[in-house]
Design an enzyme around this catalytic site. Structure first.
Site, PDB file in Angstrom:
ATOM      1  N   GLU A  58       0.661  -1.169   0.040  1.00 35.09           N
ATOM      2  CA  GLU A  58       0.029  -0.049   0.134  1.00 35.09           C
ATOM      3  C   GLU A  58       0.860   1.314   0.166  1.00 35.09           C
ATOM      4  O   GLU A  58       0.409   2.373  -0.594  1.00 35.09           O
ATOM      5  CB  GLU A  58      -0.867   0.034   1.337  1.00 35.09           C
ATOM      6  CG  GLU A  58      -1.818  -1.077   1.258  1.00 35.09           C
ATOM      7  CD  GLU A  58      -1.359  -2.381   1.737  1.00 35.09           C
ATOM      8  OE1 GLU A  58      -2.251  -3.316   1.668  1.00 35.09           O
ATOM      9  OE2 GLU A  58      -0.321  -2.474   2.182  1.00 35.09           O
ATOM     10  N   PRO A 267      10.169 -14.829   0.233  1.00 41.30           N
ATOM     11  CA  PRO A 267       9.002 -14.922   1.597  1.00 41.30           C
ATOM     12  C   PRO A 267       8.239 -13.647   1.842  1.00 41.30           C
ATOM     13  O   PRO A 267       8.894 -12.552   1.558  1.00 41.30           O
ATOM     14  CB  PRO A 267       9.572 -15.316   2.670  1.00 41.30           C
ATOM     15  CG  PRO A 267      10.717 -16.226   2.323  1.00 41.30           C
ATOM     16  CD  PRO A 267      11.172 -15.321   1.004  1.00 41.30           C
ATOM     17  N   ARG A 268       7.017 -13.551   2.109  1.00 44.42           N
ATOM     18  CA  ARG A 268       6.126 -12.339   2.129  1.00 44.42           C
ATOM     19  C   ARG A 268       6.572 -11.683   3.376  1.00 44.42           C
ATOM     20  O   ARG A 268       6.930 -10.295   3.352  1.00 44.42           O
ATOM     21  CB  ARG A 268       4.970 -12.695   2.293  1.00 44.42           C
ATOM     22  CG  ARG A 268       3.815 -11.412   2.677  1.00 44.42           C
ATOM     23  CD  ARG A 268       3.848 -10.526   1.635  1.00 44.42           C
ATOM     24  NE  ARG A 268       3.042  -9.480   1.674  1.00 44.42           N
ATOM     25  CZ  ARG A 268       2.719  -8.189   1.012  1.00 44.42           C
ATOM     26  NH1 ARG A 268       3.577  -8.143  -0.154  1.00 44.42           N
ATOM     27  NH2 ARG A 268       2.046  -7.415   1.249  1.00 44.42           N
ATOM     28  N   MET A 308      14.757  -7.025   1.690  1.00 48.11           N
ATOM     29  CA  MET A 308      13.521  -5.979   1.332  1.00 48.11           C
ATOM     30  C   MET A 308      13.966  -5.164   0.209  1.00 48.11           C
ATOM     31  O   MET A 308      14.971  -4.637   0.276  1.00 48.11           O
ATOM     32  CB  MET A 308      13.233  -5.524   2.686  1.00 48.11           C
ATOM     33  CG  MET A 308      13.040  -6.289   3.880  1.00 48.11           C
ATOM     34  SD  MET A 308      11.783  -7.483   3.492  1.00 48.11           S
ATOM     35  CE  MET A 308      10.342  -6.410   3.443  1.00 48.11           C
ATOM     36  N   GLU A 310      13.930  -5.390  -3.004  1.00 47.49           N
ATOM     37  CA  GLU A 310      14.447  -6.013  -4.233  1.00 47.49           C
ATOM     38  C   GLU A 310      13.652  -6.794  -4.957  1.00 47.49           C
ATOM     39  O   GLU A 310      14.103  -7.521  -6.239  1.00 47.49           O
ATOM     40  CB  GLU A 310      15.803  -6.792  -3.747  1.00 47.49           C
ATOM     41  CG  GLU A 310      16.798  -6.011  -3.392  1.00 47.49           C
ATOM     42  CD  GLU A 310      18.259  -6.887  -3.251  1.00 47.49           C
ATOM     43  OE1 GLU A 310      19.035  -6.186  -3.736  1.00 47.49           O
ATOM     44  OE2 GLU A 310      18.096  -7.949  -3.019  1.00 47.49           O
ATOM     45  N   ASN A 334      -0.444  -8.438  -4.977  1.00 48.07           N
ATOM     46  CA  ASN A 334      -0.455  -7.630  -6.401  1.00 48.07           C
ATOM     47  C   ASN A 334       0.208  -8.393  -7.442  1.00 48.07           C
ATOM     48  O   ASN A 334       1.736  -8.505  -7.360  1.00 48.07           O
ATOM     49  CB  ASN A 334       0.019  -6.361  -5.843  1.00 48.07           C
ATOM     50  CG  ASN A 334      -0.135  -5.537  -7.078  1.00 48.07           C
ATOM     51  OD1 ASN A 334      -0.803  -5.673  -8.234  1.00 48.07           O
ATOM     52  ND2 ASN A 334       0.682  -4.486  -7.133  1.00 48.07           N
ATOM     53  N   PRO A 335      -0.243  -8.733  -8.546  1.00 45.17           N
ATOM     54  CA  PRO A 335       0.285  -9.463  -9.817  1.00 45.17           C
ATOM     55  C   PRO A 335       0.827  -8.531 -10.645  1.00 45.17           C
ATOM     56  O   PRO A 335       1.588  -8.725 -11.695  1.00 45.17           O
ATOM     57  CB  PRO A 335      -0.578 -10.251 -10.409  1.00 45.17           C
ATOM     58  CG  PRO A 335      -2.009  -9.702 -10.169  1.00 45.17           C
ATOM     59  CD  PRO A 335      -2.009  -8.851  -8.755  1.00 45.17           C
ATOM     60  N   LEU A 336       0.765  -7.045 -10.241  1.00 48.84           N
ATOM     61  CA  LEU A 336       0.933  -6.174 -11.414  1.00 48.84           C
ATOM     62  C   LEU A 336       2.497  -5.989 -11.555  1.00 48.84           C
ATOM     63  O   LEU A 336       2.941  -5.149 -12.553  1.00 48.84           O
ATOM     64  CB  LEU A 336       0.514  -4.736 -11.130  1.00 48.84           C
ATOM     65  CG  LEU A 336      -1.140  -4.709 -11.417  1.00 48.84           C
ATOM     66  CD1 LEU A 336      -1.923  -3.481 -10.948  1.00 48.84           C
ATOM     67  CD2 LEU A 336      -1.400  -5.195 -13.034  1.00 48.84           C
ATOM     68  N   GLU A 337       3.370  -6.080 -10.393  1.00 48.15           N
ATOM     69  CA  GLU A 337       4.700  -5.635 -10.519  1.00 48.15           C
ATOM     70  C   GLU A 337       5.511  -6.722 -11.463  1.00 48.15           C
ATOM     71  O   GLU A 337       5.988  -6.281 -12.353  1.00 48.15           O
ATOM     72  CB  GLU A 337       5.451  -5.656  -9.395  1.00 48.15           C
ATOM     73  CG  GLU A 337       5.081  -4.691  -8.278  1.00 48.15           C
ATOM     74  CD  GLU A 337       5.947  -4.608  -7.189  1.00 48.15           C
ATOM     75  OE1 GLU A 337       6.613  -5.593  -6.647  1.00 48.15           O
ATOM     76  OE2 GLU A 337       6.133  -3.692  -6.289  1.00 48.15           O
TER      77      GLU A 337
END
Length: 426
Positions: A58, A267-268, A308, A310, A334-337
């Site tokens: 976000e 990992p998230r 983080m 990268e 988000n799949p847009l990246e």
């Protein structure tokens, strides 16, 4: 449930909130400091505009909007809040000391009311659907204009709001403007009681992602350093516990046909980095950790993206991307990246957080939904074996991103309109 009952319950549960913080702090060093901010115990300056995002995703979406506002109105002061350390890190990276930054306090009456009194914003912009009853109540009581930007509302979330109309309706009617991403989500907000005059369909800010040329160059250089220019490389981003083994199982199947293939697994959450590393070694795969600058050599089979900031660059070093949080019931990310980097994308069936964006990519041919590790492996093998199929999917991903740009300008105009109501600008 009313806001009064909610507030009492939250106050009674505050010891559990402290216990939760302690648990997170035990697992992750990033949660071991700044507790005072979580409870509104900090000294803050008054500000013109308060912008709240949640975590890294976000915040990254909000940054171009904030920069646009700061450039257009340099006389205004800004406070930017987040709730996670990853979001906080992105704010500091993007703005340094040019904005006031802290964690948003927990939605406990005393904490959030003290925070609003100190900051005293004329306008509050909340990203996506980070709605908290007391935050909105005390902001409205302070005569603060309220904007929900880049708003999204899945059917699952709408159903939850509908079950708690005593809480959700006052929040929705308090909003002066809702910049919603899609027509379907606009209809869901309206069905819950949001003022239809406040609803504006603008698309997603995430379509307006701007990728610096240096990212492409870094990715190209990185892949060349790995000596994997011709070998298949795929990335699994924002992966959750419960999906680590599935990614590794899929990769083992790929390795049967492409022994030099490389999986980049990111990992998230930082506290899961070590868990993912252990899972990889237990599966008998050769691992390199990005955080330790371990070289990707000929026998490396998995690169753990345990850093983080990268992930976008790591997507650029891959041929195909899988988006985590979708093979478990988490709602996905988000799949847009990866799509904006020109990659074919795949997700699991649990992608309701980005349902509309996922559907756009799928209909265009840039995204594939898989149900398990075997289907993921089969999809990867098809794309690796068929260059034309891969290239068509990659072009479809780029086309969807390009065709849906423009949300930034639309949402900026909505925020600007609300600024005029505050008389901060003429």
């Amino acid at each position: 449930m009313t806001r009064g009952v909610y507030s009492v319950l939250l106050l009674l549960l505050s010891p559990l909130i402290v216990a939760y913080l302690a648990f997170r702090a035990f697992k992750s060093p990033d949660y071991r400091g700044r507790w005072g901010e979580r409870f509104g115990l900090m000294r803050l300056k008054q500000t013109d505009v308060l912008i709240h995002s949640v975590s890294m995703g976000e915040t990254l979406a909000a940054i171009p909007l904030i920069k646009r506002l700061m450039k257009q109105y340099p006389q205004l002061s800004f406070t930017v809040t987040t709730t996670s350390p990853t979001g906080s890190a992105e704010v500091k990276k993007a703005f340094g000391d040019s904005v006031q930054h802290c964690y948003l306090p927990f939605d406990i009456n005393l904490c959030i009311s003290r925070f609003i009194k100190q900051v005293n914003p004329q306008l509050c912009v909340i990203m996506e659907t980070e709605l908290w009853p007391n935050l909105l109540h005390f902001a409205k009581k302070n005569n603060t204009r309220l904007v929900l930007a880049n708003a999204r509302l899945s059917q699952k979330s709408a159903d939850k709001y509908h079950k708690q109309m005593g809480l959700s309706l006052p929040m929705l009617t308090a909003l002066d403007a809702i910049a919603v991403q899609t027509e379907a989500e606009s209809a869901r907000f309206a069905a819950l009681g949001a003022n239809t005059q406040s609803l504006h369909v603008c698309g997603s800010l995430k379509f307006d992602i701007q990728i610096d040329d240096s990212k492409y160059q870094q990715a190209k250089t990185l892949r060349a350093d790995w000596n994997r220019s011709q070998a298949p490389v795929w990335a699994a981003g924002s992966v959750h516990p419960g999906e680590f083994d599935m990614m590794l199982q899929a990769h083992k199947k790929v390795l049967e046909q492409y022994p030099d293939a490389l999986l980049i697994m990111a990992p998230r959450h930082p506290e899961q980095f070590n868990v993912a590393a252990v899972s990889t070694t237990q599966q008998g795969l050769n691992l390199a950790r990005r955080s330790m600058n371990e070289a990707v050599v000929q026998h490396t089979q998995v690169l753990l993206g345990d850093t983080m900031g990268e992930l976008l660059m790591l997507y650029g070093a891959a041929d195909v991307a899988f988006i985590g949080g979708t093979l478990i019931e988490s709602g996905g990310h988000n799949p847009l990246e990866p799509a904006a980097m020109g990659l074919p994308v795949s997700v699991g069936p649990h992608h309701w957080n980005f349902a509309e964006i996922t559907n756009l990519l799928e209909q265009a041919g840039g995204l594939t939904v898989v149900n398990n590790a075997d289907e993921l492996a089969d999809m990867l093998l098809q794309l690796f074996a068929n260059a034309e199929l891969h290239d068509n999917a990659a072009k479809a991903s780029l086309a969807v991103v390009s065709q849906n740009r423009g949300a930034l300008q639309k949402q900026f105009e909505i925020v600007e309109q609300q600024l005029r109501f505050t008389q901060l600008i003429s």
